[in-house]
Enzyme design. Structure first.
Site, short mmCIF file in Angstrom:
data_model
loop_
_atom_site.label_atom_id
_atom_site.label_comp_id
_atom_site.label_asym_id
_atom_site.label_seq_id
_atom_site.Cartn_x
_atom_site.Cartn_y
_atom_site.Cartn_z
N SER A 171 0.06 0.98 6.11
CA SER A 171 1.30 1.73 6.34
C SER A 171 2.03 1.23 7.59
CB SER A 171 0.95 3.21 6.41
OG SER A 171 2.10 4.00 6.41
N HIS A 366 -1.15 7.24 -0.94
CA HIS A 366 -0.96 6.57 0.35
C HIS A 366 -2.23 6.55 1.20
CE1 HIS A 366 1.83 4.82 3.20
NE2 HIS A 366 1.33 5.58 4.16
#
Ligand SMILES: *[C@@H]1O[C@H](CO)[C@@H](O)[C@H](O)[C@H]1NC(C)=O
Ligand SMILES: *[C@@H]1O[C@H](CO)[C@@H](O)[C@H](O)[C@H]1NC(C)=O
Ligand SMILES: *[C@@H]1O[C@H](CO)[C@@H](O)[C@H](O)[C@H]1NC(C)=O
Ligand SMILES: *[C@@H]1O[C@H](CO)[C@@H](O)[C@H](O)[C@H]1NC(C)=O
Length: 397
Positions: A171, A366
């Site tokens: 990320s 995620h």
């Protein structure tokens, strides 16, 4: 991300409301020691599971003190892992041995270095500023990419006597690597291969409803929010959240899922441990900068408005020049990732000049890159294979 702010407030309110009940339960739970891993810091965890551990410190060009971590193996290829926003090196080991990427890489004989970004719990010192002051928190992820990353990379290469290393980012850990290589291209020589997990650069297609809502008001919000919103109140949060999330699994999950997506592969027993370690400090400007990317559909420097002229010598912030990135990149992305959208990743891919591989994972959220029970099968064993292959190819030429 900033959902943690909501979570903190939520946890604090509940903690106050359930005060006495809470004391009773903590006593019981502390005695049982069931969630010991929720309360141990990274060195305690790594020792507990029988691995060698080192903590290292480096001071950045702009005077932030960065503490970071290593599971040493002097003979192995150097792998450097970089966490996402509001997170820390802890994320690479929370699932425990035989499952977490940090331990698996160590088992494979790699020299594992786990970085930290300014403002997180391991990096609260600055040569001149107190971390309770506003000055300390005036940075976005550009500074993390421009100063923290090169400081750690140079330090690691110096200590290990190597010329280059493998970089794995998750990320924001990917965003800052693109910032570094496009703004300080000499670092292309210091990275062999870059593995991007849930890449975040262009964000115009982000699907998370919270992110969309936040983004449309990002600039306004930044003026009313504390610079260090994500650092305040987190101590109490960490004490209470493992229990709260156990009691109120549904509610904790609802908030998190609004941000991260409902599909995930994370073992329910892991949530209390995760919430014992995240969130950790980040600056509000990091969030605002991401909000700006969602709005502008660009991958560019922070928009300081009228101050742009003073700072950049131009009225609008310039794009990060992705074509400066020469390092081979492997992209891992998924259709179920609300923060790293497939279309946005494809845009990034089209601009990168050296994509070695791009791996689509279906139904992968995620946080699954860090905590999915089957992350080994789907991701980690591939990463290990890619590094091994790269090592072999380099050594045979
Ligand atoms: C930082 O500020 C806090 C409160 O403002 C104070 O208690 C603390 O001692 C200061 N720390 C340092 C290192 O100056
Ligand atoms: C490399 O390490 C040596 C020995 O610890 C130290 O004296 C030197 O300053 C370091 N150089 C850099 C560039 O960090
Ligand atoms: C979830 O974690 C618990 C405790 O570590 C373990 O007993 C269980 O087998 C795990 N479940 C799955 C599906 O991995
Ligand atoms: C971006 O980098 C490429 C390759 O180095 C260069 O040709 C191009 O002019 C750069 N673009 C900008 C806008 O600086």
């Amino acid at each position: 991300m900033y959902v943690y702010t909501l979570l903190s407030i939520f946890a604090l309110l509940l903690a106050v409301e359930c005060g006495s009940l809470w004391n009773m339960f903590t006593d019981i739970l502390d005695n049982i020691g069931k969630y010991e891993d929720a309360h141990l810091n990274i060195n305690q965890l790594i020792f507990k599971y029988g691995y060698d551990f080192e903590e290292h410190q480096v001071v950045t060009e702009d005077s932030y003190v960065i503490n970071f971590h290593r599971i040493p193996n002097e003979n192995g290829p150097v792998v450097f892992l970089m966490h996402g926003i509001a997170d820390s090196a802890d994320c690479w080991i929370l699932q425990g041995p035989s499952i977490s990427l940090g331990y698996l890489l160590a088992d494979e004989g790699f020299d594992v270095w786990m970085g930290n970004a300014r403002g997180n719990k391991y990096c609260t010192k600055h040569a001149f500023y107190n971390h309770t002051s506003e000055e300390f928190w005036k940075f976005t992820w550009e500074e993390i990419g421009l100063y923290d990353l090169p400081a750690m990379i140079d330090y690691i290469l110096n200590v290990t006597g190597r010329e280059s290393l493998y970089y794995i980012g998750h990320s924001q850990g990917t965003t800052i690597s693109y910032v570094l290589l496009s703004m300080k291209p000499e670092y292309n020589q210091k990275i062999n291969l870059m593995i991007s997990l849930a890449p975040v650069a262009w964000m115009g297609n982000v699907k998370s409803p919270i992110v969309q809502t936040f983004s449309s008001t990002a600039n306004e919000l930044s003026s009313v929010l504390d610079y260090s919103i994500l650092s305040s109140g987190t101590d109490l949060f960490h004490k209470v959240s493992p229990y709260l999330c156990t009691w109120l699994m549904v509610k904790c999950e609802n908030i998190l899922f609004t941000l991260m997506g409902h599909e995930h592969r994370i073992n329910d027993t892991l949530w209390p441990i995760i919430f014992g370690h995240v969130p950790t400090g980040s600056s509000t400007l990091q969030l605002v900068h991401y909000g700006q990317l969602v709005n502008s559909n660009r991958f560019c420097r922070f928009d300081y408005g009228v101050e742009n002229i003073d700072r950049y010598g131009q009225a609008t912030p310039s794009d990060y020049n992705i074509s400066m990135i020469e390092v081979p990149v492997v992209l891992y992305y998924s259709d179920k990732d609300l923060l790293s959208d497939v279309q946005d990743v494809m845009k990034l891919k089209s601009k990168l000049t050296n994509v070695l591989d791009n791996i689509f994972l279906s139904d992968f959220g995620h946080l699954d890159y860090l905590y999915a029970a089957d992350a080994y099968d789907l991701v980690y064993n591939r990463i290990i294979g890619q590094i091994r292959k790269f090592e072999k190819d380099v050594n045979s030429t």
